[in-house]
Design an enzyme around this catalytic site. Sequence first.
Site, PDB file in Angstrom:
ATOM      1  N   ARG A 170       1.022  -1.350  -0.071  1.00  0.00           N
ATOM      2  CA  ARG A 170       0.169   0.106  -0.189  1.00  0.00           C
ATOM      3  C   ARG A 170       0.964   1.119  -0.066  1.00  0.00           C
ATOM      4  O   ARG A 170       0.935   2.097   1.086  1.00  0.00           O
ATOM      5  CB  ARG A 170      -0.779   0.061   1.151  1.00  0.00           C
ATOM      6  CG  ARG A 170      -2.081   0.849   1.131  1.00  0.00           C
ATOM      7  CD  ARG A 170      -3.083   0.472  -0.039  1.00  0.00           C
ATOM      8  NE  ARG A 170      -4.151   1.624   0.084  1.00  0.00           N
ATOM      9  CZ  ARG A 170      -5.285   1.610  -0.431  1.00  0.00           C
ATOM     10  NH1 ARG A 170      -5.772   0.190  -0.930  1.00  0.00           N
ATOM     11  NH2 ARG A 170      -6.154   2.429  -0.618  1.00  0.00           N
ATOM     12  N   GLU A 226      -6.099   2.306  -7.625  1.00  0.00           N
ATOM     13  CA  GLU A 226      -5.352   1.244  -7.883  1.00  0.00           C
ATOM     14  C   GLU A 226      -5.289   0.002  -6.912  1.00  0.00           C
ATOM     15  O   GLU A 226      -5.230  -0.989  -7.305  1.00  0.00           O
ATOM     16  CB  GLU A 226      -3.727   1.945  -7.681  1.00  0.00           C
ATOM     17  CG  GLU A 226      -3.114   2.594  -8.651  1.00  0.00           C
ATOM     18  CD  GLU A 226      -1.780   2.683  -8.747  1.00  0.00           C
ATOM     19  OE1 GLU A 226      -0.961   2.774  -9.665  1.00  0.00           O
ATOM     20  OE2 GLU A 226      -1.221   3.050  -7.414  1.00  0.00           O
ATOM     21  N   ASP A 227      -5.803   0.218  -5.802  1.00  0.00           N
ATOM     22  CA  ASP A 227      -5.852  -0.698  -4.747  1.00  0.00           C
ATOM     23  C   ASP A 227      -7.022  -0.541  -3.777  1.00  0.00           C
ATOM     24  O   ASP A 227      -7.120  -0.169  -2.979  1.00  0.00           O
ATOM     25  CB  ASP A 227      -4.775  -1.053  -4.005  1.00  0.00           C
ATOM     26  CG  ASP A 227      -4.806  -2.020  -3.061  1.00  0.00           C
ATOM     27  OD1 ASP A 227      -5.468  -2.923  -2.926  1.00  0.00           O
ATOM     28  OD2 ASP A 227      -3.803  -2.033  -2.095  1.00  0.00           O
ATOM     29  N   PRO A 228      -8.160  -0.861  -4.580  1.00  0.00           N
ATOM     30  CA  PRO A 228      -9.475  -0.483  -3.973  1.00  0.00           C
ATOM     31  C   PRO A 228      -9.758  -1.059  -2.432  1.00  0.00           C
ATOM     32  O   PRO A 228      -9.365  -2.263  -2.189  1.00  0.00           O
ATOM     33  CB  PRO A 228     -10.629  -0.970  -4.755  1.00  0.00           C
ATOM     34  CG  PRO A 228      -9.953  -1.301  -6.087  1.00  0.00           C
ATOM     35  CD  PRO A 228      -8.477  -1.624  -5.689  1.00  0.00           C
TER      36      PRO A 228
END
Length: 450
Positions: free
Chosen positions: A83, A158-160
Amino acid sequence: MILSTPAPFLTTTKPSPPFPRVSKLCFLTPYYSLSLRFRSTARRSTSFPCVLSALNLHAMAELVQDKEVVASAEVDYSKKKNRTRSRSFLDATTEQELLSGIRKESEAGKLPSNVAAGMKELYQNYKTAVLQSGIPNAREIVLENMAAALDLIFLDVEDPFIFSPYHKALRKPYDYYEFGQKYIRPLIDFRNSYVGNVSIFNEIQEKLQQGHNIVLISNHQTEADPAVIALLLETSSPHIAENLIYVAGDRVVTDPLCKPFSMGRNLICVYSKKHMNDDPEHSEEKRKANIRSLKEMALLLRGGSQIVWIAPSGGRDRPDPLSGEWYPAHFDASSVDNMRRLAEHSGAPGHVYPLALLCHDIMPPPPQVEKEIGERRVISFHGVGLSVAPEISFSEVTAACENPEEAKEVYTEALYKSVTEQYNVLKSAVHGKQGLGASIPTVSLSQPWN
């Protein structure tokens, strides 16, 4: 939001799955009440468009007294790997670099075109509003706050992040609550903003410390309602500001432009009755998600010391199409009644207070409820108001009622009347320029930040 499930279904030892991602990417939408449908154990089966089910008292008691704890499936966000924060926006030192970052990520295929367009619009509208405020270093504030917002939006694309039925505000390692506060603060004209009945907010804080549960029955105006409430209370009632739980519609937890702000709030995630059947293929999935959210709320209330905000109108207030005047949307009686019963059968003392909120100028909703996603966002610098009135006792208000249906309507009307009265006082203070002079015997205005 509608569910059709008998109460025994709620006694399960399975962990609650995350809040399902069944809708497409969408734009800023409100926090509001939900609607569930259950088969009642009463003589006849009746369904209501309400915040909770039309369970009878026995079924509600069984729900709250259930000893099986549903484990939250929300990921420990602080431990989530990979993240890493993008530098496209965090390293920007000028407006041109920010907008260039949007264009670069869009051209690289990392940002959907509709999200990129929304980010640009958000930047321009936010800049215009903050510059209107006349506050010192307005341009620097815009750049700093929008760099953080665009970065978080892009990071989630990008990273829900997936919300669970009960979402606890993320404060570590990144403080999403403070991000939301810092972002909305420059939009509020505190010189022309007011809080009604600070003493009652103090009373509510004391009850929470004693283990009581509080339900705030409120009108609902904008996507920024949670931040506005917290900003107006952070000086005089910080415990309420940081611990308030909002019943939130599904779009505020799926829209990439809204999610970073939602991640900083305590939420009970639900599907609104107004959008339950927008995609019939997923209606049943939404119903199941709502039943999980209902149980999460029941479990929270069973522990005591919880404060829940809910808008039983089912959506944001809208101006009258003819006069253009704003007023609180009417409350659904079944929503109010079932929320009250859930609180009463939690095992801890429960109290229901009417809350009025005036802040539509900051981020007004579209004139009408829209099924299609992608509403245009208008942002302004303006005064706002918040007020709470004394607790309204169901037994006292409905003592003369002859049947439960009449009692529901009478109690709901009492709450709505109080919210409307408070709203009109706030309106006179903010829009009528009467300031503190707009106070009446039942609504004492003040500015606790001064």
